[in-house]
Design a protein around this motif. Structure first.
Motif, mmCIF file in Angstrom:
data_model
loop_
_atom_site.group_PDB
_atom_site.id
_atom_site.type_symbol
_atom_site.label_atom_id
_atom_site.label_comp_id
_atom_site.label_asym_id
_atom_site.label_seq_id
_atom_site.Cartn_x
_atom_site.Cartn_y
_atom_site.Cartn_z
ATOM 1 N N ASP A 141 35.569 -17.192 -17.458
ATOM 2 C CA ASP A 141 36.237 -16.669 -18.658
ATOM 3 C C ASP A 141 35.701 -15.317 -19.115
ATOM 4 O O ASP A 141 36.465 -14.377 -19.285
ATOM 5 C CB ASP A 141 36.178 -17.674 -19.810
ATOM 6 C CG ASP A 141 37.041 -18.897 -19.528
ATOM 7 O OD1 ASP A 141 38.022 -18.756 -18.766
ATOM 8 O OD2 ASP A 141 36.723 -19.972 -20.036
ATOM 9 N N PHE A 142 34.396 -15.157 -19.365
ATOM 10 C CA PHE A 142 33.882 -13.846 -19.749
ATOM 11 C C PHE A 142 32.394 -13.770 -19.440
ATOM 12 O O PHE A 142 31.727 -14.793 -19.286
ATOM 13 C CB PHE A 142 34.157 -13.523 -21.215
ATOM 14 C CG PHE A 142 33.533 -14.490 -22.188
ATOM 15 C CD1 PHE A 142 32.252 -14.304 -22.671
ATOM 16 C CD2 PHE A 142 34.244 -15.607 -22.624
ATOM 17 C CE1 PHE A 142 31.685 -15.187 -23.569
ATOM 18 C CE2 PHE A 142 33.687 -16.493 -23.518
ATOM 19 C CZ PHE A 142 32.405 -16.292 -23.998
ATOM 20 N N GLU A 143 31.892 -12.549 -19.345
ATOM 21 C CA GLU A 143 30.483 -12.321 -19.034
ATOM 22 C C GLU A 143 29.992 -11.136 -19.857
ATOM 23 O O GLU A 143 30.528 -10.035 -19.753
ATOM 24 C CB GLU A 143 30.301 -12.043 -17.545
ATOM 25 C CG GLU A 143 28.866 -11.762 -17.145
ATOM 26 C CD GLU A 143 27.944 -12.930 -17.460
ATOM 27 O OE1 GLU A 143 27.103 -12.779 -18.371
ATOM 28 O OE2 GLU A 143 28.099 -13.996 -16.823
ATOM 29 N N SER A 144 28.969 -11.369 -20.668
ATOM 30 C CA SER A 144 28.473 -10.313 -21.563
ATOM 31 C C SER A 144 27.566 -9.314 -20.854
ATOM 32 O O SER A 144 27.385 -8.199 -21.330
ATOM 33 C CB SER A 144 27.719 -10.945 -22.740
ATOM 34 O OG SER A 144 26.636 -11.734 -22.265
ATOM 35 N N ALA A 145 26.974 -9.709 -19.714
ATOM 36 C CA ALA A 145 26.071 -8.810 -18.986
ATOM 37 C C ALA A 145 26.450 -8.819 -17.511
ATOM 38 O O ALA A 145 25.661 -9.213 -16.647
ATOM 39 C CB ALA A 145 24.619 -9.236 -19.193
ATOM 40 N N GLN A 146 27.665 -8.372 -17.205
ATOM 41 C CA GLN A 146 28.194 -8.503 -15.854
ATOM 42 C C GLN A 146 27.382 -7.711 -14.832
ATOM 43 O O GLN A 146 27.092 -8.190 -13.739
ATOM 44 C CB GLN A 146 29.666 -8.061 -15.812
ATOM 45 C CG GLN A 146 30.331 -8.295 -14.462
ATOM 46 C CD GLN A 146 31.826 -8.027 -14.523
ATOM 47 O OE1 GLN A 146 32.370 -7.761 -15.588
ATOM 48 N NE2 GLN A 146 32.478 -8.117 -13.381
ATOM 49 N N ALA A 147 27.008 -6.475 -15.171
ATOM 50 C CA ALA A 147 26.272 -5.642 -14.221
ATOM 51 C C ALA A 147 24.920 -6.255 -13.878
ATOM 52 O O ALA A 147 24.503 -6.280 -12.714
ATOM 53 C CB ALA A 147 26.097 -4.241 -14.804
ATOM 54 N N GLN A 148 24.242 -6.772 -14.878
ATOM 55 C CA GLN A 148 22.935 -7.382 -14.643
ATOM 56 C C GLN A 148 23.060 -8.653 -13.822
ATOM 57 O O GLN A 148 22.270 -8.908 -12.913
ATOM 58 C CB GLN A 148 22.260 -7.688 -15.985
ATOM 59 C CG GLN A 148 20.884 -8.328 -15.848
ATOM 60 C CD GLN A 148 20.272 -8.643 -17.205
ATOM 61 O OE1 GLN A 148 20.836 -8.301 -18.231
ATOM 62 N NE2 GLN A 148 19.130 -9.294 -17.180
ATOM 63 N N VAL A 149 24.079 -9.460 -14.120
ATOM 64 C CA VAL A 149 24.298 -10.705 -13.397
ATOM 65 C C VAL A 149 24.645 -10.418 -11.940
ATOM 66 O O VAL A 149 24.185 -11.092 -11.011
ATOM 67 C CB VAL A 149 25.407 -11.527 -14.075
ATOM 68 C CG1 VAL A 149 25.789 -12.725 -13.216
ATOM 69 C CG2 VAL A 149 24.950 -11.993 -15.449
ATOM 70 N N ALA A 150 25.466 -9.401 -11.705
ATOM 71 C CA ALA A 150 25.882 -9.059 -10.341
ATOM 72 C C ALA A 150 24.689 -8.674 -9.480
ATOM 73 O O ALA A 150 24.691 -8.895 -8.264
ATOM 74 C CB ALA A 150 26.901 -7.926 -10.388
#
Length: 433
Positions: free
Chosen positions: A334-343
């Protein structure tokens, strides 16, 4: 005015007695909506406090406590008068004053009653001595039905929580400590500014017996402070009165003040320790009815799947995992607040499954190449709707192992619901920040 832990448990015992006699009537005063998700004991304490405020019992308790404090001041004043009066009576005797008689007047009653307390305290189920007198006076001065109920609840509570001995001990020893301290200070005051004559006197004892008794009394002062016994043969010397006065004051300190001071401190420490460890008996008559009511209320409001889609409400999800697979795949639901860090931290990060098309591409990729491990991140600010649970069930078909990362945060309202649902279906999960 805030209530202490002792007073809250006191009100809980009073409320237990009310519930035991008429639970239905008590429950009419307390609505189910007032229950929270706290532990049963905390709920019982909160409920007792709220009902006490509505009945006016809290004000009655404060009145009871204020009267107790007034009686403490009164008995303290009486103790000081008794201690000072004993010294004045002793020093008004015709000179010279017998040292043994002075010790008997100022020390022996205190020690005998201390020994009597030690013998009776552990076998007493009710307040005794000065504690019983003070409690009876308190009940008499605040004489109404509510005050009697409070007194009964107080006694029952301190018996259940093993507080009776340290409480009554603190009162009794405190009373005698004031008597001993008043005697000692008054004795020091009079001996410092007046001249008194002392001697070793006896009628039926011979000199060796008198000396043995005097040495026995002086054992502790000599052992701890090196205090010397006033010599019998020096009674006619000018300095004997000085030695005798100092020795008498030390005896009062050692045998009337210090033992009671030690006992008071010990009782207060034991009381504080047991107050911190107080627990309600949830199976006791009265409490058990409230606990059952609380369980029913929580069952009625148990967390469940929120149907965000129009799927079949009777649908039962099944999690069946693939027999084989290779590699890893990860995504955020649904959504991710820290997408770059998670990736950068997750292996083969697919991205955020935000739309229906994203979820179909995700399932298609897994169908073409089942994975050994799939990781799905779920922000617990989102509700555990049936569509999300269905996606997890479909994902499990194409992986040997599915792990859900529950993203916790101060605003993660639905963390407990996610955990319960994942436990229900046997899905492995970890909490992450």
């Amino acid at each position: 005015m805030s209530l202490s832990r002792f007073e809250r448990f006191w009100l809980a015992e009073l409320q237990r007695q009310h519930d035991q006699h008429d639970f239905a009537r008590q429950q009419q005063l307390f609505h189910r909506q007032e229950y929270t998700d706290a532990a049963p004991q905390l709920e019982l304490l909160r409920r007792a406090e709220r009902l006490a405020e509505r009945r006016g019992t809290t004000q009655q308790l404060h009145r009871w406590q204020n009267m107790r404090r007034l009686l403490m001041v009164l008995f303290g004043f009486i103790a000081v008068l008794l201690g000072a009066g004993a010294v004045q009576t002793l020093l008004q005797q015709p000179p010279p004053i017998s040292l043994l008689f002075a010790v008997a007047i100022l020390v022996v009653p205190n020690l005998l009653l201390l020994l009597l307390w030690l013998l009776l305290a552990t076998h007493s189920a009710k307040p005794r001595g000065i504690s019983h007198i003070a409690m009876s006076l308190n009940s008499w001065l605040v004489r109404d039905a509510a005050a009697q109920q409070l007194s009964d609840a107080w006694l029952r509570m301190v018996q259940q929580q093993r507080l009776l001995v340290p409480l009554t001990g603190a009162v009794s020893h405190g009373f005698w400590l004031l008597i001993g301290a008043a005697s000692w200070l008054t004795l020091l005051l009079y001996l410092s500014f007046n001249n008194y004559q002392f001697h070793w006197a006896t009628t039926i004892l011979d000199e060796p017996q008198l000396l043995m008794l005097a040495q026995l009394i002086n054992y502790l002062p000599e052992l701890l402070l090196g205090v010397q016994l006033p010599p019998i043969e020096a009674q006619q010397e000018p300095y004997f009165a000085n030695l005798a006065g100092r020795w008498l004051s030390v005896c009062v300190l050692f045998y009337a003040v210090l033992p009671r001071l030690f006992a008071v401190v010990l009782c207060l420490l034991l009381f504080a320790f047991r107050v911190r460890r107080m627990q309600l008996d949830l199976q006791a008559a009265g409490h058990i009815h409230v606990v059952q009511e609380l369980q029913q209320t929580r069952s009625a409001h148990a967390p469940r799947v929120v149907d965000a889609d129009t799927g079949n409400a009777a649908e039962h999800l099944r999690f069946q995992y693939a027999q084989q697979g290779s590699g890893e795949l990860a995504a955020s639901l649904d959504f991710e607040s820290a997408q770059a860090q998670v990736a950068s931290t997750l292996t083969n990060y697919f991205g955020v499954l935000a739309s229906y098309a994203d979820k179909q591409r995700w399932l298609s990729d897994l169908q073409q190449q089942p994975r050994a491990l799939v990781t799905l991140r779920i922000d617990c600010r989102s509700t555990p709707d049936r569509g999300s649970m269905r996606l997890l069930s479909q994902t499990a078909q194409y992986t040997q192992k599915l792990i859900v990362q529950l993203v916790d945060s101060p605003a993660a309202t639905y963390l407990n619901q996610w955990q319960q649902l994942l436990d229900q279906y046997g899905v492995a999960y970890v909490r992450v920040d």
